[in-house]
Design a protein around this motif. Structure first.
Motif, PDB file in Angstrom:
ATOM      1  N   VAL A  39      92.013  12.641 -33.224  1.00 33.55           N
ATOM      2  CA  VAL A  39      92.033  14.099 -33.377  1.00 33.55           C
ATOM      3  C   VAL A  39      93.461  14.651 -33.453  1.00 33.55           C
ATOM      4  CG1 VAL A  39      89.802  14.393 -32.236  1.00 33.55           C
ATOM      5  CG2 VAL A  39      91.900  14.476 -30.868  1.00 33.55           C
ATOM      6  N   PHE A  40      94.453  13.767 -33.391  1.00 38.92           N
ATOM      7  CA  PHE A  40      95.840  14.217 -33.461  1.00 38.92           C
ATOM      8  C   PHE A  40      96.366  14.039 -34.882  1.00 38.92           C
ATOM      9  CE2 PHE A  40     100.436  13.900 -33.056  1.00 38.92           C
ATOM     10  CZ  PHE A  40     100.709  14.962 -32.202  1.00 38.92           C
ATOM     11  N   ASN A  41      97.165  15.005 -35.340  1.00 35.49           N
ATOM     12  CA  ASN A  41      97.709  14.967 -36.696  1.00 35.49           C
ATOM     13  C   ASN A  41      99.074  14.267 -36.685  1.00 35.49           C
ATOM     14  OD1 ASN A  41      98.687  15.440 -39.278  1.00 35.49           O
ATOM     15  ND2 ASN A  41      97.843  17.505 -39.394  1.00 35.49           N
ATOM     16  N   PHE A  42      99.068  12.957 -36.891  1.00 34.28           N
ATOM     17  CA  PHE A  42     100.317  12.194 -36.874  1.00 34.28           C
ATOM     18  C   PHE A  42     101.156  12.442 -38.130  1.00 34.28           C
ATOM     19  CE2 PHE A  42      97.769   9.722 -33.852  1.00 34.28           C
ATOM     20  CZ  PHE A  42      98.687   9.596 -32.817  1.00 34.28           C
ATOM     21  N   GLN A  43     100.518  12.873 -39.204  1.00 34.73           N
ATOM     22  CA  GLN A  43     101.275  13.192 -40.419  1.00 34.73           C
ATOM     23  C   GLN A  43     102.156  14.412 -40.207  1.00 34.73           C
ATOM     24  OE1 GLN A  43      98.341  13.545 -43.535  1.00 34.73           O
ATOM     25  NE2 GLN A  43      98.427  11.342 -44.000  1.00 34.73           N
ATOM     26  N   GLN A  44     101.644  15.373 -39.477  1.00 37.89           N
ATOM     27  CA  GLN A  44     102.411  16.573 -39.186  1.00 37.89           C
ATOM     28  C   GLN A  44     103.463  16.321 -38.103  1.00 37.89           C
ATOM     29  OE1 GLN A  44      99.943  19.951 -38.313  1.00 37.89           O
ATOM     30  NE2 GLN A  44     101.662  21.342 -37.976  1.00 37.89           N
ATOM     31  N   HIS A  45     103.184  15.358 -37.221  1.00 40.97           N
ATOM     32  CA  HIS A  45     104.112  15.028 -36.135  1.00 40.97           C
ATOM     33  C   HIS A  45     104.381  13.522 -36.140  1.00 40.97           C
ATOM     34  CE1 HIS A  45     103.507  19.062 -34.442  1.00 40.97           C
ATOM     35  NE2 HIS A  45     102.210  18.877 -34.672  1.00 40.97           N
ATOM     36  N   PRO A  46     105.136  13.031 -37.131  1.00 40.19           N
ATOM     37  CA  PRO A  46     105.340  11.578 -37.287  1.00 40.19           C
ATOM     38  C   PRO A  46     106.124  10.942 -36.137  1.00 40.19           C
ATOM     39  CG  PRO A  46     106.782  12.817 -38.759  1.00 40.19           C
ATOM     40  CD  PRO A  46     105.840  13.809 -38.164  1.00 40.19           C
ATOM     41  N   GLN A  47     106.822  11.744 -35.338  1.00 43.00           N
ATOM     42  CA  GLN A  47     107.592  11.195 -34.220  1.00 43.00           C
ATOM     43  C   GLN A  47     106.707  10.800 -33.045  1.00 43.00           C
ATOM     44  OE1 GLN A  47     107.284  14.337 -34.951  1.00 43.00           O
ATOM     45  NE2 GLN A  47     107.068  15.557 -33.086  1.00 43.00           N
ATOM     46  N   TRP A  54      99.980  11.562 -24.890  1.00 46.56           N
ATOM     47  CA  TRP A  54      99.444  11.734 -23.529  1.00 46.56           C
ATOM     48  C   TRP A  54     100.544  12.094 -22.545  1.00 46.56           C
ATOM     49  CZ3 TRP A  54      94.260  11.360 -22.347  1.00 46.56           C
ATOM     50  CH2 TRP A  54      93.434  10.857 -23.366  1.00 46.56           C
ATOM     51  N   ASP A  55     101.776  12.020 -22.970  1.00 45.79           N
ATOM     52  CA  ASP A  55     102.933  12.222 -22.093  1.00 45.79           C
ATOM     53  C   ASP A  55     103.361  13.687 -22.160  1.00 45.79           C
ATOM     54  OD1 ASP A  55     105.045  11.533 -20.385  1.00 45.79           O
ATOM     55  OD2 ASP A  55     106.394  11.180 -22.075  1.00 45.79           O
ATOM     56  N   ARG A  56     102.680  14.533 -21.403  1.00 40.39           N
ATOM     57  CA  ARG A  56     102.883  15.979 -21.545  1.00 40.39           C
ATOM     58  C   ARG A  56     103.059  16.670 -20.189  1.00 40.39           C
ATOM     59  NH1 ARG A  56     102.479  16.964 -26.671  1.00 40.39           N
ATOM     60  NH2 ARG A  56     100.996  15.897 -28.041  1.00 40.39           N
ATOM     61  N   TRP A  57     103.643  17.859 -20.248  1.00 35.58           N
ATOM     62  CA  TRP A  57     103.758  18.766 -19.119  1.00 35.58           C
ATOM     63  C   TRP A  57     104.406  18.096 -17.904  1.00 35.58           C
ATOM     64  CZ3 TRP A  57     103.142  23.209 -21.381  1.00 35.58           C
ATOM     65  CH2 TRP A  57     102.223  23.341 -22.415  1.00 35.58           C
ATOM     66  N   HIS A 274      82.400  36.966 -23.268  1.00 38.75           N
ATOM     67  CA  HIS A 274      83.122  36.972 -24.537  1.00 38.75           C
ATOM     68  C   HIS A 274      84.609  36.823 -24.213  1.00 38.75           C
ATOM     69  CE1 HIS A 274      79.568  39.475 -26.275  1.00 38.75           C
ATOM     70  NE2 HIS A 274      79.306  38.186 -26.268  1.00 38.75           N
ATOM     71  N   LEU A 275      85.023  35.593 -23.980  1.00 37.88           N
ATOM     72  CA  LEU A 275      86.341  35.335 -23.404  1.00 37.88           C
ATOM     73  C   LEU A 275      87.220  34.555 -24.365  1.00 37.88           C
ATOM     74  CD1 LEU A 275      84.853  34.255 -20.009  1.00 37.88           C
ATOM     75  CD2 LEU A 275      86.007  36.409 -20.426  1.00 37.88           C
ATOM     76  N   ASP A 276      88.514  34.856 -24.324  1.00 40.84           N
ATOM     77  CA  ASP A 276      89.448  34.140 -25.196  1.00 40.84           C
ATOM     78  C   ASP A 276      89.816  32.798 -24.574  1.00 40.84           C
ATOM     79  OD1 ASP A 276      92.185  34.465 -23.647  1.00 40.84           O
ATOM     80  OD2 ASP A 276      91.177  36.409 -23.587  1.00 40.84           O
ATOM     81  N   THR A 277      90.345  31.917 -25.419  1.00 40.46           N
ATOM     82  CA  THR A 277      90.697  30.569 -24.985  1.00 40.46           C
ATOM     83  C   THR A 277      91.763  30.584 -23.903  1.00 40.46           C
ATOM     84  OG1 THR A 277      90.177  29.711 -27.188  1.00 40.46           O
ATOM     85  CG2 THR A 277      91.496  28.299 -25.759  1.00 40.46           C
ATOM     86  N   GLY A 278      92.724  31.500 -24.023  1.00 35.18           N
ATOM     87  CA  GLY A 278      93.802  31.577 -23.044  1.00 35.18           C
ATOM     88  C   GLY A 278      93.280  31.827 -21.639  1.00 35.18           C
ATOM     89  N   PHE A 279      92.356  32.772 -21.512  1.00 32.26           N
ATOM     90  CA  PHE A 279      91.779  33.064 -20.201  1.00 32.26           C
ATOM     91  C   PHE A 279      91.016  31.864 -19.662  1.00 32.26           C
ATOM     92  CE2 PHE A 279      88.179  34.339 -17.589  1.00 32.26           C
ATOM     93  CZ  PHE A 279      88.780  35.142 -16.632  1.00 32.26           C
ATOM     94  N   MET A 280      90.209  31.254 -20.520  1.00 34.31           N
ATOM     95  CA  MET A 280      89.376  30.142 -20.067  1.00 34.31           C
ATOM     96  C   MET A 280      90.211  28.930 -19.656  1.00 34.31           C
ATOM     97  SD  MET A 280      86.365  31.250 -19.962  1.00 34.31           S
ATOM     98  CE  MET A 280      85.588  29.682 -19.539  1.00 34.31           C
ATOM     99  N   MET A 281      91.276  28.658 -20.392  1.00 26.86           N
ATOM    100  CA  MET A 281      92.069  27.463 -20.106  1.00 26.86           C
ATOM    101  C   MET A 281      93.038  27.669 -18.951  1.00 26.86           C
ATOM    102  SD  MET A 281      90.725  25.299 -22.031  1.00 26.86           S
ATOM    103  CE  MET A 281      91.795  23.966 -21.525  1.00 26.86           C
ATOM    104  N   VAL A 372      95.826  16.385 -25.889  1.00 24.18           N
ATOM    105  CA  VAL A 372      96.674  15.513 -26.716  1.00 24.18           C
ATOM    106  C   VAL A 372      97.326  16.273 -27.864  1.00 24.18           C
ATOM    107  CG1 VAL A 372      95.382  13.425 -26.107  1.00 24.18           C
ATOM    108  CG2 VAL A 372      94.754  14.715 -28.182  1.00 24.18           C
ATOM    109  N   ARG A 373      96.718  17.374 -28.250  1.00 18.80           N
ATOM    110  CA  ARG A 373      97.305  18.191 -29.324  1.00 18.80           C
ATOM    111  C   ARG A 373      98.433  19.106 -28.804  1.00 18.80           C
ATOM    112  NH1 ARG A 373      92.465  20.416 -33.310  1.00 18.80           N
ATOM    113  NH2 ARG A 373      92.110  18.442 -34.419  1.00 18.80           N
ATOM    114  N   GLY A 374      98.689  19.052 -27.514  1.00 20.21           N
ATOM    115  CA  GLY A 374      99.803  19.812 -26.959  1.00 20.21           C
ATOM    116  C   GLY A 374      99.428  21.180 -26.431  1.00 20.21           C
ATOM    117  N   GLY A 375      98.132  21.499 -26.442  1.00 14.88           N
ATOM    118  CA  GLY A 375      97.701  22.780 -25.884  1.00 14.88           C
ATOM    119  C   GLY A 375      97.598  22.702 -24.382  1.00 14.88           C
TER     120      GLY A 375
END
Length: 378
Positions: A39-47, A54-57, A274-281, A372-375
């Motif tokens: 589900v990760f776009n390696f073409q957009q983020h080739p590095q 998985w190495d985040r935050w 009716h909640l936005d993603t920011g609130f839920m996450m 994994v997408r960085g969200g």
């Protein structure tokens, strides 16, 4: 002559349920890693690589402490202050593994997390059997622990897997009446995550039962050690606590327990969900998981599904994080309440248990995708 003994060893290994626990958990983790890569776009983020996504935050903070300790010269002043939030055991283990294996600090952290969740799963299986539960309940407990919606943190370079391993070891040691060992591991748990203090009431239960209190000194020494560390590196034994309030990465302060949980539910009801993603996450999903955790703990207490110390620990986890504001990571923290997996495994209806595992797996895939997408995913 050597073939038959080897076959005998393999045959014995294949007949051990612990072997298949390791196989099953490894299978779940590998499938989750494959899912993350798909589900990760390696073409957009080739590095990026299969592991780096998985190495985040907070993982970066642990690795920085492992490499440069708490006075990291490469860290900006505000981030250096942020490092005070992280107790030393996990970074120390990362540095130790790095030194012995020559793996990078990041890969050493991955190795610790993976080995910890495998060991935790095996010990959970044994612990459930030791509680007098069936093998089916033991298996389901292991599967649920690894399928709960935020179980992806047991793959990442975070303390989650190590802390859960330490907590299970403490309960196992207490059942075996190895009290000094339980006290020592509780001290390590506190120096892994401050939430480890919720193990103190569990130890106190056993101390009162057995009229032995000397092993309670070890966790107290661990707390003193963390305060001394803050005094040495940051010139204030309570520096971490003050810094939590003002740091932009946390902004936590003490509140009336469960008041933010209640206000989050009020917001969700007023908005008719009716909640936005920011609130839920940030606080929405945390409120939902906490409610489910409270319901499960109450049900287990009424039905006497677990000894009181397990429920005390589970409620203690929720009480601890619900006593601080801005609970953006509470949905992650509740995964540490491993008795919830045992409670779920004791649902009598087979179809309800299957439905629970499927539902958990669906949300696990969803949150893993965000992570994994960085969200922000807890």
């Amino acid at each position: 002559m050597t073939v038959r003994p080897r076959l005998t060893i393999l045959s014995k290994l294949f007949h051990k349920p612990e072997f298949w626990v390791v196989v099953a958990v490894l299978g779940i983790k590998i499938l989750l890693v494959v899912w993350g890569a798909s589900v990760f776009n390696f073409q957009q983020h080739p590095q990026e690589t299969v592991l780096s996504i998985w190495d985040r935050w907070d993982a970066h903070a642990y690795e920085l402490i492992a490499e440069e300790r708490y006075n990291a010269s490469s860290a900006a002043p505000d981030y250096l202050a942020f490092l005070s939030h992280f107790p030393p055991v996990y970074p120390a283990l990362i540095r130790m593994v790095h030194t012995v294996t020559f793996l990078s600090y990041r890969d050493s952290a991955f190795l610790i997390s993976w080995l910890s969740i495998l060991a935790a799963s095996v010990l959970l299986f044994r612990l459930v059997l030791n509680l007098g539960k069936s093998r089916s309940v033991a298996w389901t407990s292991v599967l649920l622990l690894n399928l709960l919606p935020t179980a992806y943190f047991s793959i990442a370079p975070y303390t989650e897997a190590l802390f859960v391993l330490e907590a299970i070891v403490v309960f196992f040691a207490l059942r075996k009446e190895r009290f000094t060992f339980a006290g020592a591991i509780t001290g390590l748990a506190i120096l892994t995550r401050l939430m480890g203090v919720v193990l103190l009431p569990v130890l106190l239960v056993y101390a009162i039962r057995k009229r032995r209190f000397s092993f309670l000194v070890l966790p107290v020494l661990a707390i003193v050690g963390y305060l001394l560390m803050n005094a040495i590196y940051f010139h204030d034994p309570l520096y971490f606590f003050h810094e939590y309030k003002i740091n932009i990465f946390s902004g936590k302060h003490l509140i009336i327990p469960f008041s933010e949980f209640a206000s989050s539910w009020g917001t969700m009801i007023m908005r008719k969900f009716h909640l936005d993603t920011g609130f839920m996450m940030t606080i929405g999903w945390s409120a939902i998981f906490t409610l489910l955790g409270l319901i499960a703990t109450g049900w287990a207490a009424l039905k006497k599904k677990l000894p009181i110390e397990y429920l005390l620990y589970t409620f203690g986890i929720m009480l601890f994080y619900a006593s601080f504001s801005w609970g953006i990571s509470n949905a992650r923290y509740i995964w540490s309440a491993f008795p919830l997996a045992i409670i779920g495994a004791q649902i009598e209806s087979r179809w309800k248990k299957v439905a629970l595992m499927v539902l958990c797996a669906v949300f696990l895939l969803y949150f893993t995708k965000l992570y994994v997408r960085g969200g922000w995913a807890f």
